[in-house]
Design a protein around this motif. Structure first.
Motif, PDB file in Angstrom:
ATOM      1  N   TYR A 390      15.792 -12.159   2.178  1.00 25.42           N
ATOM      2  CA  TYR A 390      14.615 -12.076   2.775  1.00 25.42           C
ATOM      3  C   TYR A 390      13.629 -12.332   1.788  1.00 25.42           C
ATOM      4  O   TYR A 390      13.882 -11.907   0.496  1.00 25.42           O
ATOM      5  N   ASN A 391      12.239 -12.842   2.264  1.00 28.92           N
ATOM      6  CA  ASN A 391      11.315 -12.709   1.226  1.00 28.92           C
ATOM      7  C   ASN A 391      10.021 -12.379   1.623  1.00 28.92           C
ATOM      8  O   ASN A 391       9.494 -12.857   2.783  1.00 28.92           O
ATOM      9  N   ILE A 392       9.505 -11.255   1.137  1.00 27.03           N
ATOM     10  CA  ILE A 392       8.332 -10.626   1.340  1.00 27.03           C
ATOM     11  C   ILE A 392       7.322 -11.267   0.527  1.00 27.03           C
ATOM     12  O   ILE A 392       7.073 -10.994  -0.861  1.00 27.03           O
ATOM     13  N   LEU A 393       6.434 -12.250   1.043  1.00 26.63           N
ATOM     14  CA  LEU A 393       5.593 -12.974   0.172  1.00 26.63           C
ATOM     15  C   LEU A 393       4.132 -12.092   0.199  1.00 26.63           C
ATOM     16  O   LEU A 393       3.221 -12.263   1.248  1.00 26.63           O
ATOM     17  N   LEU A 394       3.537 -11.944  -0.964  1.00 25.13           N
ATOM     18  CA  LEU A 394       2.144 -11.241  -0.979  1.00 25.13           C
ATOM     19  C   LEU A 394       1.418 -12.541  -1.592  1.00 25.13           C
ATOM     20  O   LEU A 394       1.459 -12.719  -2.747  1.00 25.13           O
ATOM     21  N   LEU A 513      -2.772  -3.287  -0.385  1.00 25.30           N
ATOM     22  CA  LEU A 513      -1.631  -2.810  -1.104  1.00 25.30           C
ATOM     23  C   LEU A 513      -1.555  -3.884  -2.288  1.00 25.30           C
ATOM     24  O   LEU A 513      -1.396  -4.811  -2.164  1.00 25.30           O
ATOM     25  N   THR A 514      -1.326  -3.237  -3.454  1.00 27.17           N
ATOM     26  CA  THR A 514      -0.987  -4.035  -4.735  1.00 27.17           C
ATOM     27  C   THR A 514       0.374  -4.297  -4.781  1.00 27.17           C
ATOM     28  O   THR A 514       1.087  -3.684  -3.684  1.00 27.17           O
ATOM     29  N   ILE A 515       1.013  -5.119  -5.590  1.00 30.07           N
ATOM     30  CA  ILE A 515       2.520  -5.144  -5.611  1.00 30.07           C
ATOM     31  C   ILE A 515       3.132  -3.661  -5.867  1.00 30.07           C
ATOM     32  O   ILE A 515       4.101  -3.499  -5.401  1.00 30.07           O
ATOM     33  N   ASP A 516       2.525  -2.839  -6.710  1.00 30.20           N
ATOM     34  CA  ASP A 516       2.877  -1.637  -7.031  1.00 30.20           C
ATOM     35  C   ASP A 516       2.902  -0.728  -5.447  1.00 30.20           C
ATOM     36  O   ASP A 516       4.052   0.033  -5.287  1.00 30.20           O
ATOM     37  N   ASP A 517       1.910  -0.849  -4.870  1.00 35.86           N
ATOM     38  CA  ASP A 517       1.784   0.030  -3.467  1.00 35.86           C
ATOM     39  C   ASP A 517       2.814  -0.605  -2.568  1.00 35.86           C
ATOM     40  O   ASP A 517       3.502   0.161  -1.837  1.00 35.86           O
ATOM     41  N   MET A 518       3.217  -1.949  -2.857  1.00 37.39           N
ATOM     42  CA  MET A 518       4.337  -2.580  -1.741  1.00 37.39           C
ATOM     43  C   MET A 518       5.641  -1.942  -2.306  1.00 37.39           C
ATOM     44  O   MET A 518       6.380  -1.771  -1.483  1.00 37.39           O
TER      45      MET A 518
END
Length: 755
Positions: A390-394, A513-518
């Motif tokens: 899977y790919n969660i892209l921010l 959300l930042t990457i850390d929040d994510m």
């Protein structure tokens, strides 16, 4: 097995109104008197074949009670009104092609019905010696045709109730469609935005019909006594009826709650009567209802209703035979799995000869599904393994994308293998640090489809800061609706929403959300799901040493790094980028991978629930919508891929670590949170590289397991003596022109001649 094999469309759909207008002045209507409608267009008698005598032996005399089936013109016109006209429009068929095909379909249905009736009657007589005479009596002219089929299925059986419900639901749907048109219905959605939804949304269970409950919410019998789960005799009452406007809405049971907000608010007794009359008028124009001799206000008294009910019962008879046939096959296969082993080995050896290279195997991976299996995996030329992710892209914002384009121009460097210098990656990281994403499911509130609902008081123990979930039917009524596929459904919308009295949605500022929040959301929700659904074989999400899950920050000064080279050069004397330095975080969900049950929503299946939790987060946040339509995510080859190098490196790292692993990497599209759903870890067998060794006895009857899906695939394909399907097998044996089937084409010649 729970899956129904054939369905029969009944009731007049809205498109049939166009059909009635198109043919309103031609011979289809004018020459079909009541007498003409009863003309026989075909006769079917499967007992005349040698195959019948061979198969049914001493019981072949039972067919006397069944008798020859006469297909009449009325059935042909009903079939045409239901589906034939739409076929003409869809496929460009002429009237001759259409009516010839429909007549042939009715003949095939008669063959199947006779065969299934014979089989079920034989079984019933073996249990009850009086069954044959009872059936013979009900087949007499002093009984309605539906009575014998009700008896064959069981008067109080679910099959009979499903037949009644299917008929009533289709008629209500047809009248609803007409009434909505009259009331000028339009979608309440505020826009046309779309976002892919998971499989099975609003899909009813195949064996569902509404059952009556008492005020305490308990199921009851016709006499009002409560039905307990362990009772042998349940005898549910159908809580549903057709609403015509002449009947009371209150008396129609659960239909009142099924008709939707629009009709609930706008419909009146007068508009319902008008819609019902237009529906009946269509039947009248085709001589399917006689307004002079029948009480059109009482739908259940119409001959048309009885004929449609008989058609539904025949479908249930055929499907019941298929179910019994499947059960017999399963019992034999469980006792002696040599047949399935043979089929498995045939496919395995075929793939072993076909998957000679990584490219061959990678191509096969792309088509993997419930009906396209991979039993053999090619060996990677340079090590590594194959898998799905899977790919969660921010993504970057528009302004960040503009800045990134500037950096690409500014820091281009042909002395580096990527064409970009270390300064590019350093500056790109500063952009990545400031990426903020939001929940992408706004389209499920006010887009093309409205899926949102307030979960308070409807769903227990959901996760998140708002009270908004999606797909209420699937989450709150599991008796009626199928479970969502690879989607838990407990992750609430991450933002503030208010629904006005007018049905409009007002959104507050979205939660960013930042990457850390994510990563914290990822950690917390996956753990939440595993703790709630999986009772064994699972542990919490764990991060590698490159990420500190106590402070939710990268542990290695990620954003301070200025050197992204490996220290080596390629053959072209170019410095090489160290893509490992672009991995921001990595770790693993503590599951025990079970290849045979990866898609099985068993309460103890940690692999399935972890994958479903990540998939739900993917639906919520990824802007890479292409991955939402993939079977298990994107395919990842063991060697070179077509993905950007950062993604390829991180995906390989995760896949090589096994199912449940995850990595986060930087890229030119934004942050990629990569989760491994499935890998082809190779187990050696005697002569090759087997992906999975089946356990037929343990798993053949468990939906979602490899063994179950392989058996379903076997049934649907032409392998050895199972043929393509049992239906085709029966038709090929018993549909013999001039032997079992006599056609009277002149009886419907006026229909085929319509221009």
């Amino acid at each position: 097995m729970g899956k129904k094999k054939i369905k029969l469309i009944s009731g007049i759909v809205a498109a049939a109104l166009t059909c009635s207008v198109a043919f309103g002045g031609c011979s289809l209507i004018s020459t079909n008197t009541a007498k003409d409608m009863k003309r026989t267009i075909a006769e079917v008698d499967i007992s005349k074949t040698e195959a019948f005598k061979t198969e049914f032996g001493d019981s072949s005399s039972y067919f006397d009670a069944i008798g020859t089936t006469k297909v009449i013109k009325r059935e042909l016109i009903t079939y045409f009104v239901n589906v034939g006209y739409s076929y003409m429009q869809q496929y460009g068929w002429t009237a001759e092609e259409t009516f010839t095909r429909l007549a042939d379909g009715l003949v095939e249905n008669a063959v199947l019905t006779q065969y299934a009736t014979m089989y079920l009657l034989q079984q019933k007589a073996a249990e009850d010696p009086s069954a044959l005479e009872k059936f013979r009596s009900l087949s007499g002219s002093d009984h309605e045709e539906y009575e014998k089929y009700e008896y064959l299925l069981g008067e109080n059986s679910d099959e009979v109730k499903l037949a009644k419900y299917s008929l009533m639901a289709s008629v209500n749907a047809s009248i609803d469609s007409i009434e909505k048109r009259k009331l000028q219905y339009s979608s309440n959605s505020a826009g046309a935005d779309k976002r892919t939804a998971p499989d099975n949304v609003d899909e009813q269970q195949d064996d569902f019909y509404p059952k009556k409950k008492n005020p305490s919410g308990q199921y009851v019998r016709p006499d009002g006594t409560v039905i307990n789960e362990n009772d042998a005799d349940k005898n549910y009452v159908i809580d549903y009826d057709i609403y015509t406007g002449y009947s009371s809405l209150k008396s129609c049971g659960t239909y009142a709650g099924d008709r939707g907000d629009f009709l609930s608010e706008k419909s009146t007794t007068a508009t319902r009567v008008q819609a019902y009359y237009e529906y009946i008028s269509t039947l009248i124009r085709f001589n399917l209802v006689d307004e002079k001799k029948e009480n059109i206000k009482d739908f259940n008294s119409l001959i048309y209703r009885d004929n449609e009910y008989v058609s539904q019962l025949k479908v249930r008879v055929i499907n019941k035979y298929y179910d019994m046939y499947e059960e017999e096959r399963i019992e034999k296969l469980i006792d002696d799995s040599s047949y399935l082993d043979t089929a498995y080995n045939l496919l395995y050896n075929k793939q072993k000869n076909s998957y000679k290279t990584e490219a061959d195997f990678s191509s096969a991976m792309g088509s993997m599904s419930d009906t396209s299996f991979i039993l053999y995996a090619a060996e990677a030329e340079d090590g590594g393994t194959f898998g799905f992710v899977y790919n969660i892209l921010l993504p970057y914002s528009a302004s960040q994308e503009a800045k990134l384009a500037e950096y690409k121009s500014l820091y281009a460097d042909d002395k580096v293998d990527s064409g970009l210098s270390s300064k590019y990656y350093y500056n790109r990281n500063q952009l990545l640090k400031n990426i903020k994403t939001t929940d992408q499911r706004k389209a499920w509130f006010n887009g093309e489809e409205e899926y949102s609902f307030e979960a308070e008081g409807k769903v227990d123990n959901y996760f998140g800061n708002s009270g908004w979930l999606f797909f209420e039917n699937n989450l709150t009524d599991t008796d009626r609706y199928k479970p969502l596929n690879k989607y838990v459904g407990k992750y609430a919308y991450n933002g503030n929403v208010v629904k006005t009295k007018d049905g409009e949605y007002i959104f507050g500022s979205p939660v960013e959300l930042t990457i850390d929040d994510m990563l914290k959301e990822f950690n917390d929700y996956v753990n939440y799901v595993l703790n709630g659904y999986s009772t064994s074989g699972a542990s919490h999400v764990t991060f590698d040493n490159n990420y500190n899950a106590s402070t939710w920050t990268n542990a290695n000064g990620y954003y301070d790094n200025t050197n992204f080279y490996t220290g080596e050069q390629n053959d072209d004397k170019q410095d090489q980028i160290d893509y490992g330095k672009l991995v921001y975080a990595s770790g693993k969900v503590g599951i025990t991978a079970d290849r045979g049950n990866v898609l099985n929503p068993d309460e103890n299946n940690a692999q399935y629930w972890a994958m479903s939790a990540v998939n739900e987060l993917q639906y919520a946040y990824t802007t890479d919508t292409g991955v939402l339509s993939q079977y298990l995510g994107y395919t990842v080859e063991a060697g070179d891929t077509t993905y950007i190098k950062e993604f390829e490196y991180a995906a390989h790292e995760a896949v090589n670590n096994g199912a449940g692993s995850f990595t986060v990497c930087a890229g030119d599209y934004g942050w990629h949170l990569i989760y491994v759903t499935y890998t082809f870890d190779i187990g050696a067998d005697n002569d090759g590289r087997a992906v999975y060794t089946p356990n037929w006895k343990e798993n053949l009857t468990k939906e979602g397991t490899f063994e179950y899906m392989f058996y379903e695939w076997i049934k649907a394909n032409d392998v050895e003596d199972i043929s393509t399907t049992r239906q085709t097998q029966i038709i090929n044996r018993y549909k013999k022109d001039k032997e079992t089937v006599t056609k009277y084409e002149k009886a419907y010649k006026n229909l085929t001649n319509i221009s």
